[in-house]
Scaffold this motif. Structure first.
Motif, PDB file in Angstrom:
ATOM      1  N   GLY A 272       0.815  -1.195   0.000  1.00 30.39           N
ATOM      2  CA  GLY A 272       0.000   0.000   0.000  1.00 30.39           C
ATOM      3  C   GLY A 272       0.852   1.249   0.000  1.00 30.39           C
ATOM      4  N   LEU A 273       0.245   2.336   0.396  1.00 35.25           N
ATOM      5  CA  LEU A 273       0.912   3.632   0.412  1.00 35.25           C
ATOM      6  C   LEU A 273       0.825   4.224   1.808  1.00 35.25           C
ATOM      7  N   ARG A 274       1.635   5.251   2.024  1.00 38.16           N
ATOM      8  CA  ARG A 274       1.572   6.000   3.275  1.00 38.16           C
ATOM      9  C   ARG A 274       1.448   7.482   2.964  1.00 38.16           C
ATOM     10  N   ILE A 275       0.562   8.153   3.698  1.00 41.08           N
ATOM     11  CA  ILE A 275       0.435   9.598   3.594  1.00 41.08           C
ATOM     12  C   ILE A 275       1.179  10.205   4.791  1.00 41.08           C
ATOM     13  N   ILE A 276       2.150  11.065   4.505  1.00 41.38           N
ATOM     14  CA  ILE A 276       3.009  11.638   5.538  1.00 41.38           C
ATOM     15  C   ILE A 276       2.912  13.156   5.471  1.00 41.38           C
ATOM     16  N   SER A 277       2.662  13.778   6.609  1.00 41.97           N
ATOM     17  CA  SER A 277       2.626  15.238   6.694  1.00 41.97           C
ATOM     18  C   SER A 277       3.590  15.671   7.789  1.00 41.97           C
ATOM     19  N   ILE A 278       4.419  16.666   7.471  1.00 36.91           N
ATOM     20  CA  ILE A 278       5.468  17.117   8.389  1.00 36.91           C
ATOM     21  C   ILE A 278       5.353  18.625   8.564  1.00 36.91           C
ATOM     22  N   PHE A 279       5.390  19.078   9.792  1.00 36.55           N
ATOM     23  CA  PHE A 279       5.465  20.514  10.032  1.00 36.55           C
ATOM     24  C   PHE A 279       6.498  20.764  11.123  1.00 36.55           C
ATOM     25  N   THR A 280       7.315  21.775  10.874  1.00 33.49           N
ATOM     26  CA  THR A 280       8.363  22.120  11.838  1.00 33.49           C
ATOM     27  C   THR A 280       7.773  22.963  12.960  1.00 33.49           C
ATOM     28  N   VAL A 281       8.285  22.740  14.139  1.00 29.54           N
ATOM     29  CA  VAL A 281       7.800  23.472  15.305  1.00 29.54           C
ATOM     30  C   VAL A 281       8.051  24.970  15.141  1.00 29.54           C
ATOM     31  N   SER A 282       9.192  25.313  14.508  1.00 31.04           N
ATOM     32  CA  SER A 282       9.511  26.739  14.347  1.00 31.04           C
ATOM     33  C   SER A 282       8.508  27.445  13.443  1.00 31.04           C
ATOM     34  N   ASP A 283       8.020  26.743  12.390  1.00 26.95           N
ATOM     35  CA  ASP A 283       7.020  27.364  11.511  1.00 26.95           C
ATOM     36  C   ASP A 283       5.695  27.572  12.231  1.00 26.95           C
ATOM     37  N   ILE A 284       5.312  26.602  13.037  1.00 25.37           N
ATOM     38  CA  ILE A 284       4.025  26.693  13.722  1.00 25.37           C
ATOM     39  C   ILE A 284       4.060  27.792  14.785  1.00 25.37           C
ATOM     40  N   THR A 285       5.176  27.907  15.452  1.00 23.05           N
ATOM     41  CA  THR A 285       5.248  28.865  16.570  1.00 23.05           C
ATOM     42  C   THR A 285       5.777  30.227  16.133  1.00 23.05           C
ATOM     43  N   ARG A 286       5.827  30.468  14.801  1.00 26.70           N
ATOM     44  CA  ARG A 286       6.386  31.743  14.336  1.00 26.70           C
ATOM     45  C   ARG A 286       5.605  32.942  14.886  1.00 26.70           C
ATOM     46  N   ASP A 287       4.260  32.907  14.764  1.00 28.79           N
ATOM     47  CA  ASP A 287       3.454  34.036  15.254  1.00 28.79           C
ATOM     48  C   ASP A 287       3.569  34.191  16.765  1.00 28.79           C
ATOM     49  N   ALA A 288       3.520  33.053  17.453  1.00 24.36           N
ATOM     50  CA  ALA A 288       3.661  33.126  18.905  1.00 24.36           C
ATOM     51  C   ALA A 288       5.030  33.666  19.296  1.00 24.36           C
ATOM     52  N   ASN A 289       6.047  33.284  18.538  1.00 28.12           N
ATOM     53  CA  ASN A 289       7.384  33.772  18.841  1.00 28.12           C
ATOM     54  C   ASN A 289       7.494  35.280  18.649  1.00 28.12           C
ATOM     55  N   GLN A 290       6.748  35.827  17.677  1.00 21.24           N
ATOM     56  CA  GLN A 290       6.779  37.275  17.482  1.00 21.24           C
ATOM     57  C   GLN A 290       6.233  38.012  18.711  1.00 21.24           C
ATOM     58  N   VAL A 291       5.144  37.480  19.271  1.00 28.17           N
ATOM     59  CA  VAL A 291       4.601  38.084  20.490  1.00 28.17           C
ATOM     60  C   VAL A 291       5.603  37.953  21.629  1.00 28.17           C
ATOM     61  N   ILE A 292       6.218  36.773  21.715  1.00 25.04           N
ATOM     62  CA  ILE A 292       7.199  36.549  22.781  1.00 25.04           C
ATOM     63  C   ILE A 292       8.382  37.487  22.627  1.00 25.04           C
ATOM     64  N   ARG A 293       8.854  37.647  21.369  1.00 27.16           N
ATOM     65  CA  ARG A 293       9.988  38.539  21.142  1.00 27.16           C
ATOM     66  C   ARG A 293       9.662  39.991  21.522  1.00 27.16           C
ATOM     67  N   LEU A 294       8.436  40.421  21.199  1.00 27.06           N
ATOM     68  CA  LEU A 294       8.031  41.777  21.557  1.00 27.06           C
ATOM     69  C   LEU A 294       8.069  41.970  23.079  1.00 27.06           C
ATOM     70  N   GLY A 295       7.550  40.968  23.809  1.00 26.97           N
ATOM     71  CA  GLY A 295       7.597  41.052  25.268  1.00 26.97           C
ATOM     72  C   GLY A 295       9.020  41.058  25.793  1.00 26.97           C
TER      73      GLY A 295
END
Length: 594
Positions: A272-295
């Motif tokens: 059969g086949l496998r469906i694989i999805s990958i997301f980096t933690v840094s990409d997901i937390t980019r917006d949150a990191n901007q708020v953190i950096r401002l603080g």
């Protein structure tokens, strides 16, 4: 009391810094770290739920797409008319063309179903032709793993990334074997899944998503550049390569990532086949990191302002002590030219003035020691130069007289004109000896001089003297002192051939070794008695200053080698009575030093 003693021993700036960090910095840092961790965890969890839903949606749509080639494969592998066209024996090409023209089901399926882009039937039928629908498999196709596996699975469907010979491109393909008449014959059906339909399922995915076969080859991806590559090539985590389903934390392309995998096993398929999805933690937390950096910026600005105030207050008390400390550090690192000026008549000012006086005294003392050492080194250098010139200028002429005497005696006995050749050799040898100075000559020129000397001696001793040179070609331009090998050869003849009635054999060997260049002169003469050999070695190991003015030969060669290259290059003599003698010396690194 212990805490008070520690605080009293601290510098002023350190005390203020510890107080400020304990009262303000640490509480702010701990609060920020806690809130940041909570925010990152919430963002990652939301992204994980979204990716899991997307992977399930992709799996369902892919499964629907794969049902079409599955259904077509069921129909074709049970179609007796298709089997007849693929397996019957043809008597002429005309029969083949008529049969192919009369069977239109494959073309009809391609026009009716846009989910597929090609259908090929592979059968071994010597009388048939290839029309890209019915294909005669050659040896290359028959040796392919997918073809062998399809035959072995006996009717089950398989899914692999296979190259279509017609367009020379790879497709995700359904593979299935079917039986032919007479029993025992087998064909293979291949149906290509349309690339664009398969890729369109992944186009809307915001995270990196791809579909891979059981060999970890990417058959579809929302990044077109990854199509056809193996997961090994994109530096994926071990879990991505081996796990069938689930979610994992891993490292992909050097980044911390979340991986979601769904397994797709179509009905009646061996793989059969496998469906694989990958997301980096840094990409997901980019917006949150901007708020953190401002603080962090706001808090840091406040802390910096407070630190500056504390630093200014502490500097009023400790600046002069720091200047003195920095000056001491410079002097400790070897800088004796600096001068420290601190205003004031207090203890710090007095200490700085006395320290400057001490530095000046040390500087003067060092200069005196350096001048003394320089003069001593110059005297030693001059002495060594004088010793070397005296040793290098000594040329023993007695071998020339021996050669002339040999030519005279031979001329008197044989009365032959070829003695002129010996005279020419002697004149060449004399000329090269007179031209030799205190500099270096090439090994090739030194060996030419040795060869002239040996030819003259061979003229005297005839067949009683044989010689051989063994020299590595790349060493012929090696610079060496003049008259460094000839005295060793002369010594071998004097102590070898003259004491051996049956003649002598002399070999000069020059070769590269790990220590540098090894030069060895050996003979098969009478050798030295043990007592005589020990005496010679003691004489050679004695100091150069103990050399007598008339001493030449081996001692002269040894002393020049020691002065030029050091004691590691001194002559090494090996001898056994009746078994000959060998004299060896080394030139370190293969390059002479001045």
């Amino acid at each position: 009391m212990f805490f008070i003693r520690i605080m009293n021993d601290m510098k002023m700036k350190k005390k203020l810094a510890i107080t400020f960090i304990s009262a303000a910095v640490l509480p702010l840092m701990l609060s920020g770290l806690f809130l940041t961790a909570k925010l990152r965890a919430i963002v990652i969890q939301d992204a994980f739920l979204q990716v899991s839903g997307n992977v399930e949606r992709v799996r369902k749509r892919t499964e629907e797409l794969m049902k079409v080639p599955l259904d077509i494969s069921y129909r074709l592998t049970t179609d007796n008319k298709m089997k007849l066209v693929a397996g019957r024996q043809y008597n002429s090409n005309l029969e083949v063309i008529q049969a192919y023209r009369g069977y239109t089901d494959i073309r009809d399926y391609l026009q009716l179903y846009k989910e597929i882009s090609g259908i090929r039937v592979y059968t071994v039928n010597p009388g048939a032709l290839n029309n890209w629908e019915f294909i005669q498999p050659d040896d290359d196709i028959l040796s392919q793993d997918w073809y062998k596996e399809a035959i072995a699975r006996k009717g089950l469907a398989g899914w692999n990334l296979i190259k279509d010979e017609r367009v020379n491109e790879e497709y995700l393909s359904l593979i299935r074997s079917f039986s032919l008449d007479p029993p025992g014959r087998t064909g293979v059906l291949v149906i290509n899944v349309d690339k664009h339909r398969l890729s369109s399922i992944l186009d809307q995915e915001s995270f990196q998503t791809f579909i891979v076969d059981d060999r970890n080859r990417i058959v579809a991806s929302n990044d077109a550049a990854l199509f056809g590559k193996n997961l090994f090539e994109i530096h994926t985590d071990e879990n991505v390569l081996s796990q069938q389903t689930g979610s994992y934390d891993g490292i992909v392309n050097g980044h911390a990532s979340k991986v979601v995998i769904a397994n797709l096993n179509p009905e009646n398929s061996w793989n059969g086949l496998r469906i694989i999805s990958i997301f980096t933690v840094s990409d997901i937390t980019r917006d949150a990191n901007q708020v953190i950096r401002l603080g962090i910026i706001v808090i840091s600005a406040s802390l910096i302002f407070a630190v500056l105030l504390i630093y200014a207050s502490a500097s009023l008390l400790s600046r002069r002590l720091y200047r003195l400390s920095n000056h001491m550090s410079k002097v400790g690192s070897g800088s004796l030219e600096t001068y420290l000026h601190i205003d004031g008549k207090d203890e710090i000012g007095l200490l700085s003035r006395r320290f400057n006086s001490l530095v000046r005294s040390i500087s003067q003392l060092i200069q005196e020691v350096q001048e003394t050492n320089r003069q001593k080194s110059l005297v030693e250098q001059r002495q060594n130069e004088i010793k070397f010139k005296m040793l290098a200028s000594q040329i023993n002429p007695h071998f020339l007289f021996n050669a002339l005497e040999s030519i005279r005696m031979e001329s008197h006995i044989r009365k032959q004109d070829d003695i002129a050749h010996a005279v020419w050799l002697l004149s060449s040898l004399l000329r090269s000896s007179l031209e030799a100075g205190n500099g270096k000559i090439t090994l090739r020129k030194e060996l030419e001089r040795v060869r002239c000397y040996l030819e003259i001696q061979k003229f005297r001793y005839e067949d009683r003297l044989e010689y051989r040179f063994k020299v590595e070609p790349h060493l012929e331009e090696l610079p060496i002192p003049p008259l460094i090998i000839q005295p060793l050869v002369e010594n071998a003849i004097i102590h070898g051939l003259d004491n051996r009635a049956e003649g002598a054999y002399i070999e000069v060997e020059v070769m590269s070794v790990s220590e540098g260049i090894r030069i060895k002169v050996s003979d098969n003469g009478a050798g030295f008695p043990a007592g005589r050999l020990s005496l010679m070695q003691e004489e050679l190991s004695a100091s150069v200053d103990e050399q007598e003015g008339q001493r030449i030969g081996l001692r002269n060669v040894n002393d020049r080698l020691v002065l030029l290259y050091g004691t590691t290059s001194c002559l090494q003599i090996e001898s056994e009575p009746g078994n000959g003698t060998s004299v060896t010396f080394f030139i370190p690194g293969g390059v002479s030093r001045c």
